[in-house]
Design a protein around this motif. Structure first.
Motif, PDB file in Angstrom:
ATOM      1  N   UNK A   2     -27.123   3.344 -10.785  1.00 56.44           N
ATOM      2  CA  UNK A   2     -26.793   4.426 -11.711  1.00 56.44           C
ATOM      3  C   UNK A   2     -26.601   3.892 -13.136  1.00 56.44           C
ATOM      4  N   UNK A 239     -35.191   6.010  -0.999  1.00 58.93           N
ATOM      5  CA  UNK A 239     -35.482   5.283  -2.250  1.00 58.93           C
ATOM      6  C   UNK A 239     -36.858   4.640  -2.206  1.00 58.93           C
TER       7      UNK A 239
ATOM      8  N   UNK B   1     -29.349  12.023 -13.255  1.00 60.00           N
ATOM      9  CA  UNK B   1     -29.836  11.277 -12.107  1.00 60.00           C
ATOM     10  C   UNK B   1     -28.835  10.195 -11.733  1.00 60.00           C
ATOM     11  N   UNK B   2     -28.241   9.559 -12.738  1.00 58.23           N
ATOM     12  CA  UNK B   2     -27.262   8.509 -12.458  1.00 58.23           C
ATOM     13  C   UNK B   2     -26.047   9.083 -11.728  1.00 58.23           C
ATOM     14  N   UNK B   3     -25.582  10.261 -12.149  1.00 54.75           N
ATOM     15  CA  UNK B   3     -24.419  10.855 -11.485  1.00 54.75           C
ATOM     16  C   UNK B   3     -24.751  11.237 -10.044  1.00 54.75           C
ATOM     17  N   UNK B   5     -26.953   9.617  -8.197  1.00 56.46           N
ATOM     18  CA  UNK B   5     -27.047   8.356  -7.453  1.00 56.46           C
ATOM     19  C   UNK B   5     -25.666   7.808  -7.117  1.00 56.46           C
ATOM     20  N   UNK B   6     -24.721   7.963  -8.021  1.00 49.07           N
ATOM     21  CA  UNK B   6     -23.392   7.364  -7.830  1.00 49.07           C
ATOM     22  C   UNK B   6     -22.313   8.379  -8.183  1.00 49.07           C
ATOM     23  N   UNK B   9     -18.920   7.779  -9.954  1.00 52.71           N
ATOM     24  CA  UNK B   9     -18.729   7.697 -11.411  1.00 52.71           C
ATOM     25  C   UNK B   9     -17.962   8.917 -11.926  1.00 52.71           C
TER      26      UNK B   9
END
Lengths: 417, 417
Positions: A2, A239, B1-3, B5-6, B9
């Motif tokens: 991320x 993934x 997308x980062x949020x 994925x993880x 956070x």
């Protein structure tokens, strides 16, 4: 991953202070190595060099006594499924090219062999010896192929096995290597379950390590090994991360593989990051290590417990027998179906094409809500019936599942006695 | 997308407060829709239903006057490259199946047609009419195919064009549709550059919209359209996001496409998220909208300026002529090579196989450090020479590049006059 996708997160107040220092440092390193943060750009079709270097280091650590260091230029990091596609496209020109595949098998292989127009050459795993096999039978399979004018090009070995859950002994692996070398066959070692080992008397050896430890000329056997981020303790199957490593593959074949790979223009970036993470987990001393270790051990020990439990439960059901789940994530028990039940299935099958174990699985679903995959989907010895199930569900769900199967199958055994 | 994925956070102190509310809300929605946060699990091979619904909504908004609503079940969200592979695998059985491709073409198409063993049937774009084309020529191409015993199955149209940068008029598009319908050919509309339109008198029409607006029977023409997250203002090409949408495709063909797609087991999750983001950008009223609008407009207006600048600069060089870059990301100028230069290239080519424009490109690289792609890699009318360059570099780099080409080519024109 991320942080690599959205470096701006690291610039938010207080975020970095709340994360393990090695995690932040790693994200910054990965960003720097990926075109200075240009992570959205095309990578090398075979994957970023830094990703392939991480894979090579992983292989070197895993096979620590090997004499030949893995070469990042001999690694293609674009997933394991894509790897199989490329290998089949390269080595199958038509029906005169044969691929030896284990029965029972993972359907990806027969699907891609069919698409490429090749010939499937089955070899049978022997249920009576924990799904091991006898090289004598392989020689017969090859002789039959040659009699039919088919040249064997590839031998697929899945170890640990899907759907069979076996882990081969080193002796068996050496037999395979000698066989492939003598027949000039490329060994395709599907080793995606290499982290998933449960049998007390079984350990994972990579084919790479076995080949390199053998005397000349067997240490020059051609082998392509696959690994994936979809299995093991990672289990991030969406993934599409994974790699193939080429050992003793001719330079012109390697060049053609890269060419086939380059049709895709770029390997998927997030899959590459996931692969790099799998291949370079936190190490002792890293702030994130204790949590990593705890989660990893929790996942693997849970799988091991459930592997033992599932085998025990299935074997306690009358009419079902199951080899120990030594590795991977599946059990492939044999079901005894009473002749009257099989006859009924055959009569029904005249209307719709359903194998007896497929009907059994459908009726199990209707009666109990439990889903299993019929053995006929994986191919099996003529006249035997199986199903595939998995050790993935939590223990209470698994116990509920085996109870349901027990009640259902006991009734079948009684009704059709 | 980062949020997505993880999600952890979002649980860190202060993070959510520092992010636009719609971004956080969207991440939570995507997580909920993706198996309640199980984003690492296999998705439907065709992509999560919610992703395909986002795509269908996007198409409905884009083609607002269409009478037929897009159906998520007719969308496969596993990238545009994979889509082409699946289409070719399905529709090409061997050399008696032909695929019409535009010349100059994007090499992905010829590569996949070759792999599937089909016949490439070229049709030429006409440089003298802004890379448009005449349907009469198409009829001749098809007649020639049929004379050779080849059945035309697919017609590839790239619009906006790569490498030619053209945008077809609606009239041309209607001609194409009638042609495909009359010959029972599936139209494969590569529309990945649909956001990249610069020509003042050109707009993007989707083939879907054009087909559905035509009278019967042309509104039943079969069309598969492609879109991607690698182009447009998004440009995240390493994510391998994109989709194909099937219009008027027979149910059995659609079923076979899904079957071919399912060999991969799962579409890549991050590519799906990227596709959903592209198809449902922030809207007015969202906290993130002003920044999105600013970045989007900055990228697109920059591309438009550079498209005009590049054409102007190239046309001011003696011996180079270039159509206006109406769309996409490339210019495909024609180079006049003096006969003496061509003769020298031909003499050198006897030793190593290098086309005259490829040698010109290599010598340009040696002399100036500027990299262009020779036209011979895209195929071109016999006796003409081209190169492909792009409008992507910043303006100062582009001016440095055109100056270098000017100096280099002026010297060629003088030396070989």
């Amino acid at each position: 991953m991320a942080l690599v996708d959205a470096p701006m997160l690291m610039a938010l107040d207080g975020v970095v202070a709340q994360l393990p220092t090695d995690v932040v440092a790693r994200a910054k390193t990965y960003l720097r190595l990926s075109g200075n943060g240009k992570t959205g750009a095309y990578s090398d079709p075979a994957g970023h060099l830094w990703v392939r270097e991480a894979i090579a280091s992983f292989i070197a650590r895993r096979d620590e006594d090997s004499t030949v260091a893995p070469d990042p230029q001999h690694i293609i990091a674009d997933g394991a499924t894509n790897a199989v596609r490329i290998i089949m496209q390269l080595l199958i020109a038509g029906p005169s090219d044969g691929v030896l595949i284990p029965i029972p098998q993972f359907p990806l292989f027969t699907a891609l062999i069919s698409l490429c127009g090749g010939t499937v050459a089955p070899y049978y795993l022997d249920e009576s010896v924990r799904w091991g096999f006898n090289v004598q039978n392989l020689e017969m399979s090859v002789q039959k192929l040659k009699d039919d004018g088919v040249t064997p090009r590839i031998m697929v070995v899945i170890n640990p096995g899907n759907p069979t859950g076996q882990v081969f002994t080193r002796d068996t692996m050496e037999d395979v290597v000698r066989f492939c070398h003598e027949h000039n066959i490329i060994l395709l070692a599907d080793e995606v379950y290499q982290d998933n080992i449960y049998g007390a008397d079984r350990v994972f050896h990579s084919f790479r390590k076995v080949i390199l430890s053998m005397p000349s000329p067997y240490n020059t056997t051609s082998c392509i090994s696959l690994h994936s981020t979809s299995k093991g303790a990672v289990g991030e199957c969406s993934r599409r991360g994974g790699y193939m490593e080429l050992l003793n593959i001719a330079p012109n074949q390697r060049a053609q593989m890269l060419k086939l790979c380059s049709i895709n223009l770029s390997s998927n970036f997030n899959g590459q990051v996931m692969t790099a993470l799998m291949c370079s987990p936190p190490v002792e001393g890293d702030e994130s290590y204790p949590l990593f270790r705890k989660e990893y051990d929790f996942i693997l020990s849970g799988l091991k417990e459930r592997a033992e439990l599932l085998t025990k439960e299935l074997n306690s059901i009358e009419g079902i027998s199951c080899n120990s789940v030594d590795g991977a994530m599946y059990a492939f028990p044999q079901i005894y179906l009473p002749p009257k039940y099989v006859a009924r299935c055959a009569a029904l099958a005249q209307e719709e094409e359903v194998a007896a174990d497929a009907r059994w699985a459908l009726e199990l679903l209707e009666a109990t809500g439990v889903v299993v995959v019929p053995g006929s989907g994986f191919l099996q010895q003529q006249g035997t019936f199986h199903f595939r199930t998995t050790i993935l569900p939590p223990q209470d769900q698994m116990m509920a599942m085996t109870s349901a199967i027990r009640a259902f199958h006991t009734k079948i055994m009684e009704s059709y006695a």
